[in-house]
Design an enzyme around this catalytic site. Structure first.
Site, PDB file in Angstrom:
ATOM      1  N   ASP A 269      -0.068  10.173   2.772  1.00  0.00           N
ATOM      2  CA  ASP A 269      -0.429  11.005   1.631  1.00  0.00           C
ATOM      3  C   ASP A 269       0.881  11.414   0.935  1.00  0.00           C
ATOM      4  O   ASP A 269       1.980  11.110   1.389  1.00  0.00           O
ATOM      5  CB  ASP A 269      -1.269  12.216   2.086  1.00  0.00           C
ATOM      6  CG  ASP A 269      -2.105  12.763   0.952  1.00  0.00           C
ATOM      7  OD1 ASP A 269      -3.159  13.375   1.220  1.00  0.00           O
ATOM      8  OD2 ASP A 269      -1.717  12.566  -0.218  1.00  0.00           O
TER       9      ASP A 269
HETATM   10  C1  GLC Z   1      -2.917  14.208  -2.974  1.00  0.00           C
HETATM   11  C2  GLC Z   1      -4.138  14.090  -2.083  1.00  0.00           C
HETATM   12  C3  GLC Z   1      -4.619  12.684  -1.877  1.00  0.00           C
HETATM   13  C4  GLC Z   1      -4.314  11.877  -3.119  1.00  0.00           C
HETATM   14  C5  GLC Z   1      -2.812  11.759  -3.227  1.00  0.00           C
HETATM   15  C6  GLC Z   1      -2.375  10.991  -4.474  1.00  0.00           C
HETATM   16  O1  GLC Z   1      -2.068  15.216  -2.512  1.00  0.00           O
HETATM   17  O2  GLC Z   1      -4.089  14.716  -0.807  1.00  0.00           O
HETATM   18  O3  GLC Z   1      -6.025  12.751  -1.585  1.00  0.00           O
HETATM   19  O4  GLC Z   1      -4.913  10.592  -3.036  1.00  0.00           O
HETATM   20  O5  GLC Z   1      -2.157  13.028  -3.189  1.00  0.00           O
HETATM   21  O6  GLC Z   1      -2.682  11.747  -5.603  1.00  0.00           O
END
Ligand code: GLC
Length: 737
Positions: A269
């Site tokens: 993430d």
């Molecule tokens: C965010 C979220 C994740 C998302 C990623 C990209 O913090 O936790 O679900 O896909 O970053 O935006």
């Protein structure tokens, strides 16, 4: 032309592996690490900013570039100006729609309609791929049982089976199309794993999930997504039992690779590799890179830790080139299987016809609506008798708010709000008076109450559009008190005094705690955040052009302090029952420590939710009768067939979601008091009956047992078929050795 394209494309497994190996043999260490590096597109000069790194082969994917011309330029550089010519993964959070927005995933889950959920993912993929996006970070299939957690909005609810079925449908909708793949998106099962158990419903917080609970509750939807062919997983921000998922070799190697044989790619993430340092798991990014690479994270989302440190870890001998090749090979395999290496990724597909999307999300919104209350058949409203309606509340006309959270690209100009729909669909038939009454759902300014009262007094019915704005749910937006924000509850009570039917339409990204206000509504529709076509869908249902069929994918608590509360709870050694529960207001004087019910309940909330999982009313009535099982006893490997007759005994057509639950009465570990094991959407005309059948195999009754093995156990089972997790006809059967 980059070398990647010289390899002729066929897609059988052996050929893919040959292609992966051939590419790896050609790539330098820097180019290999480049495939593991995801950079973000920021600022107005995306192409200029990223070109040098892409040309040098130091970028494998780019997040948040949505300008199709910029995408084409970046792909051109990757394919024609880098040594290897490997196309980029272009990624974006396309969670519940792109420009045309479907209901929140929690709302889509209320439809219990896998085909509809698949179609919503499909149209999102068609719209997003037209802008050059080829990877979405969806489905989010975290089991969510704490509505204080803002991300329950993007979940598919509290149940592993329902989440698994609908999550698999989303994967299929994103990844598969009838026309060759240019309009598909690589899907991403997230967040692996256990994120929904964030302590206190506070996002990013610690999770403490025992392995048996993890395997029986939180992992099954991810396994279902894997079986559906999902090509990528995303690690959760959270730590689980002391190990952040991004460094968990138990999750990423033991479960995902060794037990499940996953051969796609795992992405961290956002900045989560660097966050291993903040978690306090390691002292710096080089150690974080080592831990994540060893555990099994292929792609580093924007922390650049991999780019900065993997080469030196290889040079130091702490990471082998074999390990790097395994990680890079998984990424290349995803790109090959997604067709990126074999089609012209600069030839973007046409955007789908806008009406196609609008019609679909209107149907999805209709089916996402859950009728929670309908006293004296207040609904549907009748345009023949209704002369004037007061439309009150801060969410009656909010084109952007009705889209909900995670709609970076949602086009609010396409929105049709409830007020717009009422005014257009009732024009010439019913007078519509709109009084906003509150600036926002959080407002504490009561000056709008009197104008609203005047409108209510002049009307035949009051439509109250209340709830939460989109900002009150979603990532990092958690609430400890999940009652109606601001003075909305006061407004409801105030308007009740007008003596007209009060019909609530609540929009929110979570179940709200409505115990103290529910009696003020004559009828209540829960709309979640219904998306672009919220207005027509809600008006269709309010006026009976469509019959509500939604069922709750998550339990609704009486009050905030009751959470977490969910239907598939354990029995405990002291289960509550009506006989053992006493309410705080009813405690007799002289009560002693042991004279009150000594079972599991709250003195001020009892032990039942306000509305249970699977609950939802209709405008007609469905009767269940004649539940039969073809066998009372089965052996391991055999199946039992359950049948029931469903009749529409009302005077309107309608759709019932028939639900099948079981209870494993005794197990080597304690088992839930009910578990959903099947459901069917059945549409019947008034008076019509249908025989509904379900088949259960002993495989369907398998679980992770005390010794960690997976399988069913001999013993007695309860079985129910009915309209919710608390009603239905009962039968029992036994598995014999
Ligand atoms: C965010 C979220 C994740 C998302 C990623 C990209 O913090 O936790 O679900 O896909 O970053 O935006």
């Amino acid at each position: 032309m980059g070398k990647a394209r010289e390899i002729n494309a066929t897609q059988d497994k052996q050929t893919i592996e040959t292609r992966v190996r051939a590419l790896l043999e050609r790539m330098s260490l820097e180019e290999k690490v480049g495939q593991l590096n995801q950079v973000q597109a920021t600022g107005p000069n995306v192409v200029e900013d990223l070109a040098p790194a892409i040309r040098a082969g130091r970028v494998g994917s780019v997040i948040n570039v949505v300008d199709p011309e910029a995408v084409k330029a970046l792909q051109y550089i990757a394919i024609n100006e880098s040594e290897q010519g490997i196309p980029l993964l272009i990624c974006r959070d396309v969670i519940h729609g792109y420009k045309t927005v479907a209901p929140l995933p929690i709302g889509q889950a209320a439809s219990w309609n896998p085909d509809l959920v698949r179609d919503c993912a499909r149209i999102a993929a068609e719209e997003a791929s037209a802008d050059g996006i080829n990877w979405t970070f969806a489905p989010m299939i975290d089991i969510a049982r704490d509505p204080r957690w803002g991300r329950i909005a993007e979940s598919l609810g509290e149940d592993p089976y329902l989440t698994g079925v609908l999550g698999a449908a989303m994967v299929d909708g994103f990844q598969n199309s009838a026309n060759g793949g240019a309009d598909t998106l690589v899907a991403c099962a997230k967040h692996f794993a256990g994120y929904g158990a964030s302590e206190a419903g506070r996002d990013y917080n610690t999770t403490n999930i025992p392995e048996n609970e993890l395997r029986n509750v939180y992992l099954p939807p991810f396994h279902a997504a894997l079986k559906a062919g999902v090509e990528t997983f995303m690690t959760s921000f959270s730590d689980i039992d002391g190990i952040p998922a991004t460094a968990s070799d138990f999750l990423l190697d033991q479960v995902l690779r060794r037990e499940w044989s996953f051969d796609g790619a795992v992405v961290s993430d956002w900045d989560a590799i660097h966050q291993l340092v903040i978690h306090g798991l390691c002292e710096n990014d080089i150690e974080a890179s080592y831990l994540a690479a060893q555990a099994g994270v292929e792609i580093d989302m924007i922390s650049s830790a991999y780019e900065r440190h993997l080469p030196e870890l290889v040079e130091q001998g702490r990471l082998s080139m074999d390990r790097i090749d395994t990680l890079v090979g998984n990424v290349l395999r995803v790109k090959i299987r997604a067709g990126l290496m074999d089609r012209d990724v600069m030839a973007l597909p046409e955007e789908p016809a806008r009406m196609k999307g609008l019609n679909l999300v209107r149907e999805a919104a209709q089916q996402s609506l859950v009728l929670l209350k309908n006293e004296r058949a207040t609904l549907p409203l009748d345009v023949e008798t209704l002369k004037r309606v007061a439309v009150v509340g801060p969410l009656a006309h909010e084109p952007a708010e009705q889209l909900g959270t995670w709609v970076f690209d949602g086009d609010a100009e396409r929105s049709v709000t409830p007020l717009m729909a009422l005014e257009s669909m009732l024009a010439g038939q019913v007078e519509v008076e709109h009084v906003r009454a509150l600036e926002t759902t959080r407002s504490k300014d009561r000056s709008g109450f009197e104008p609203a009262m005047h409108a209510a007094q002049a009307a035949d019915a009051v439509l109250l559009f209340l709830g939460e704005e989109a900002i009150l749910s979603g990532e990092a937006h958690c609430r400890a008190d999940i009652s109606l924000p601001g003075v909305q509850a006061e407004l409801v009570r105030h308007l009740r005094a007008a003596g007209k039917p009060v019909i609530g339409v609540l929009m929110a990204g979570r179940p709200l705690a409505l115990g103290s206000i529910i009696d003020q509504f004559d009828a209540l529709i829960y709309a979640w955040h219904p998306g672009t076509m919220a207005g027509p869908a809600i008006v269709d249902v309010l006026f009976g052009r469509a019959s509500p069929s939604g069922k709750l994918p998550v339990s609704f608590p009486v009050m905030s302090g009751q959470v977490p509360i969910y239907y598939a709870h354990k029995q405990t050694g002291r289960p509550a029952s009506p006989e053992t529960v006493i309410h705080i207001d009813d405690i007799p004087s002289g009560a002693t420590q042991t004279s009150l019910g000594m079972t599991t309940f709250h003195l001020d909330a009892g032990y039942k939710p306000l509305f249970p999982f699977g609950f939802g009313l209709s405008y007609t009535h469905f009767d269940y009768s004649d539940l039969t099982l073809d066998k009372a006893q089965i052996l391991m490997g055999e199946r039992v067939r359950a049948e029931v007759t469903l009749q529409n005994s009302g005077d309107r057509s309608g759709t019932e979601i028939v639900q099948l639950y079981i209870r494993d009465r005794f197990g080597s570990v304690t088992r839930p008091v009910r578990e959903l094991k099947g459901f069917q959407r059945v549409s019947l005309e008034p008076g019509e009956s249908q025989r509904i059948a379900f088949e259960l195999s002993t495989d369907d009754l398998a679980f992770y047992r005390r010794d960690g093995s997976f399988g069913a156990e001999v013993g007695d089972f309860d079985l129910w078929i009915g309209p919710s997790s608390t009603d239905g006809l009962h039968a029992s059967f036994r598995i014999n050795a």
